[in-house]
Design a protein around this motif. Structure first.
Motif, PDB file in Angstrom:
ATOM      1  N   MET A   1       0.808  -1.183   0.000  1.00  0.00           N
ATOM      2  CA  MET A   1       0.000   0.000   0.000  1.00  0.00           C
ATOM      3  C   MET A   1       0.858   1.257   0.000  1.00  0.00           C
ATOM      4  O   MET A   1       0.393   2.353   0.250  1.00  0.00           O
ATOM      5  N   ALA A   2       2.127   1.116  -0.304  1.00  0.00           N
ATOM      6  CA  ALA A   2       3.053   2.236  -0.302  1.00  0.00           C
ATOM      7  C   ALA A   2       2.698   3.264  -1.373  1.00  0.00           C
ATOM      8  O   ALA A   2       2.987   4.433  -1.229  1.00  0.00           O
ATOM      9  N   ASN A   3       2.099   2.834  -2.456  1.00  0.00           N
ATOM     10  CA  ASN A   3       1.756   3.747  -3.540  1.00  0.00           C
ATOM     11  C   ASN A   3       0.296   4.177  -3.517  1.00  0.00           C
ATOM     12  O   ASN A   3      -0.211   4.700  -4.502  1.00  0.00           O
ATOM     13  N   ALA A   4      -0.390   3.956  -2.418  1.00  0.00           N
ATOM     14  CA  ALA A   4      -1.792   4.346  -2.318  1.00  0.00           C
ATOM     15  C   ALA A   4      -1.888   5.870  -2.340  1.00  0.00           C
ATOM     16  O   ALA A   4      -1.012   6.561  -1.847  1.00  0.00           O
ATOM     17  N   PRO A   5      -2.955   6.404  -2.956  1.00  0.00           N
ATOM     18  CA  PRO A   5      -3.094   7.855  -2.998  1.00  0.00           C
ATOM     19  C   PRO A   5      -3.239   8.433  -1.582  1.00  0.00           C
ATOM     20  O   PRO A   5      -3.748   7.786  -0.681  1.00  0.00           O
ATOM     21  N   MET A   6      -2.789   9.655  -1.445  1.00  0.00           N
ATOM     22  CA  MET A   6      -2.859  10.347  -0.159  1.00  0.00           C
ATOM     23  C   MET A   6      -4.305  10.724   0.146  1.00  0.00           C
ATOM     24  O   MET A   6      -5.050  11.118  -0.739  1.00  0.00           O
ATOM     25  N   SER A   7      -4.685  10.631   1.414  1.00  0.00           N
ATOM     26  CA  SER A   7      -6.000  11.098   1.828  1.00  0.00           C
ATOM     27  C   SER A   7      -5.845  12.496   2.417  1.00  0.00           C
ATOM     28  O   SER A   7      -4.748  12.919   2.793  1.00  0.00           O
ATOM     29  N   ILE A   8      -6.950  13.195   2.511  1.00  0.00           N
ATOM     30  CA  ILE A   8      -6.924  14.529   3.098  1.00  0.00           C
ATOM     31  C   ILE A   8      -6.439  14.462   4.541  1.00  0.00           C
ATOM     32  O   ILE A   8      -5.781  15.378   5.036  1.00  0.00           O
ATOM     33  N   PHE A   9      -6.705  13.353   5.231  1.00  0.00           N
ATOM     34  CA  PHE A   9      -6.255  13.187   6.604  1.00  0.00           C
ATOM     35  C   PHE A   9      -4.734  13.063   6.673  1.00  0.00           C
ATOM     36  O   PHE A   9      -4.099  13.606   7.572  1.00  0.00           O
ATOM     37  N   GLN A  10      -4.159  12.365   5.713  1.00  0.00           N
ATOM     38  CA  GLN A  10      -2.699  12.239   5.669  1.00  0.00           C
ATOM     39  C   GLN A  10      -2.050  13.587   5.347  1.00  0.00           C
ATOM     40  O   GLN A  10      -1.035  13.943   5.933  1.00  0.00           O
ATOM     41  N   VAL A  11      -2.643  14.314   4.421  1.00  0.00           N
ATOM     42  CA  VAL A  11      -2.102  15.621   4.038  1.00  0.00           C
ATOM     43  C   VAL A  11      -2.130  16.565   5.244  1.00  0.00           C
ATOM     44  O   VAL A  11      -1.130  17.200   5.580  1.00  0.00           O
ATOM     45  N   ALA A  12      -3.282  16.656   5.903  1.00  0.00           N
ATOM     46  CA  ALA A  12      -3.411  17.540   7.064  1.00  0.00           C
ATOM     47  C   ALA A  12      -2.514  17.071   8.215  1.00  0.00           C
ATOM     48  O   ALA A  12      -1.899  17.891   8.898  1.00  0.00           O
ATOM     49  N   GLY A  13      -2.410  15.768   8.398  1.00  0.00           N
ATOM     50  CA  GLY A  13      -1.562  15.234   9.461  1.00  0.00           C
ATOM     51  C   GLY A  13      -0.095  15.564   9.244  1.00  0.00           C
ATOM     52  O   GLY A  13       0.619  15.923  10.189  1.00  0.00           O
ATOM     53  N   ARG A  14       0.372  15.443   8.003  1.00  0.00           N
ATOM     54  CA  ARG A  14       1.765  15.775   7.706  1.00  0.00           C
ATOM     55  C   ARG A  14       2.016  17.265   7.890  1.00  0.00           C
ATOM     56  O   ARG A  14       3.066  17.677   8.388  1.00  0.00           O
ATOM     57  N   LYS A  57       0.518  12.773  -7.519  1.00  0.00           N
ATOM     58  CA  LYS A  57      -0.075  12.856  -8.860  1.00  0.00           C
ATOM     59  C   LYS A  57      -1.436  12.168  -8.940  1.00  0.00           C
ATOM     60  O   LYS A  57      -2.287  12.576  -9.710  1.00  0.00           O
ATOM     61  N   ALA A  58      -1.631  11.134  -8.137  1.00  0.00           N
ATOM     62  CA  ALA A  58      -2.892  10.395  -8.189  1.00  0.00           C
ATOM     63  C   ALA A  58      -4.067  11.240  -7.709  1.00  0.00           C
ATOM     64  O   ALA A  58      -5.173  11.141  -8.244  1.00  0.00           O
ATOM     65  N   THR A  59      -3.841  12.081  -6.705  1.00  0.00           N
ATOM     66  CA  THR A  59      -4.945  12.869  -6.143  1.00  0.00           C
ATOM     67  C   THR A  59      -4.822  14.357  -6.440  1.00  0.00           C
ATOM     68  O   THR A  59      -5.788  15.099  -6.284  1.00  0.00           O
ATOM     69  N   GLY A  60      -3.639  14.799  -6.813  1.00  0.00           N
ATOM     70  CA  GLY A  60      -3.412  16.224  -7.028  1.00  0.00           C
ATOM     71  C   GLY A  60      -3.200  16.983  -5.731  1.00  0.00           C
ATOM     72  O   GLY A  60      -3.149  18.205  -5.725  1.00  0.00           O
ATOM     73  N   LEU A  61      -3.057  16.256  -4.625  1.00  0.00           N
ATOM     74  CA  LEU A  61      -2.863  16.896  -3.326  1.00  0.00           C
ATOM     75  C   LEU A  61      -1.384  17.150  -3.085  1.00  0.00           C
ATOM     76  O   LEU A  61      -0.528  16.376  -3.496  1.00  0.00           O
TER      77      LEU A  61
END
Length: 136
Positions: A1-14, A57-61
């Motif tokens: 699952m290393a290449n799974a798209p980022m979720s908004i929760f991951q973006v905000a968490g980082r 690139k997958a999500t544009g986030l």
């Protein structure tokens, strides 16, 4: 699952993690604002995090991470104070050149940015819950 798209929760968490590093460096700068040393090399130097933005690139986030922490700002200030126990052989001490006003502004900006990311997570959570309720 290393290449799974980022979720908004991951973006905000980082982003929150990066702001936490920024808050810690700011707190350290303020704690050492009036520090004195025997030499310029030993004197405290202001620290600042360097952020790196990455795009999924997958999500544009876009996400942000701390790439490094660097010394920034002015050089320590040399002051003649022969009575100070930390004075060098010439009677000089070196004061940390921390701009306390700038650090307090950074702390307020950091706290606001952190809070904004908390609100992003809360909004995303509410939207997900509302979407699930539609299916009932």
């Amino acid at each position: 699952m290393a290449n799974a798209p980022m979720s908004i929760f991951q973006v905000a968490g980082r982003a929150m993690s990066a702001q936490l590093v920024r808050m810690n460096t700011t707190a350290s700068n303020l704690a050492n604002a009036n520090g004195i040393a025997s030499s310029e090399a030993e004197a405290y130097k202001t620290m600042k995090p360097v952020f790196r933005t990455s795009f999924d690139k997958a999500t544009g986030l876009a996400t942000v991470d701390v790439e490094s922490i660097v010394n920034a700002g002015e050089a320590p200030t040399k002051r003649y104070d022969p009575s100070n126990p930390q004075a060098d052989k010439d009677g000089n001490v070196f004061e940390a050149a921390v701009d306390e006003t700038r650090e307090l502004v950074d702390m307020m900006e950091t706290a606001r940015s952190y809070q904004n990311n908390v609100e992003v997570m809360q909004t995303a959570k509410s939207l997900i819950i509302d979407t699930l309720k539609l299916g009932r």
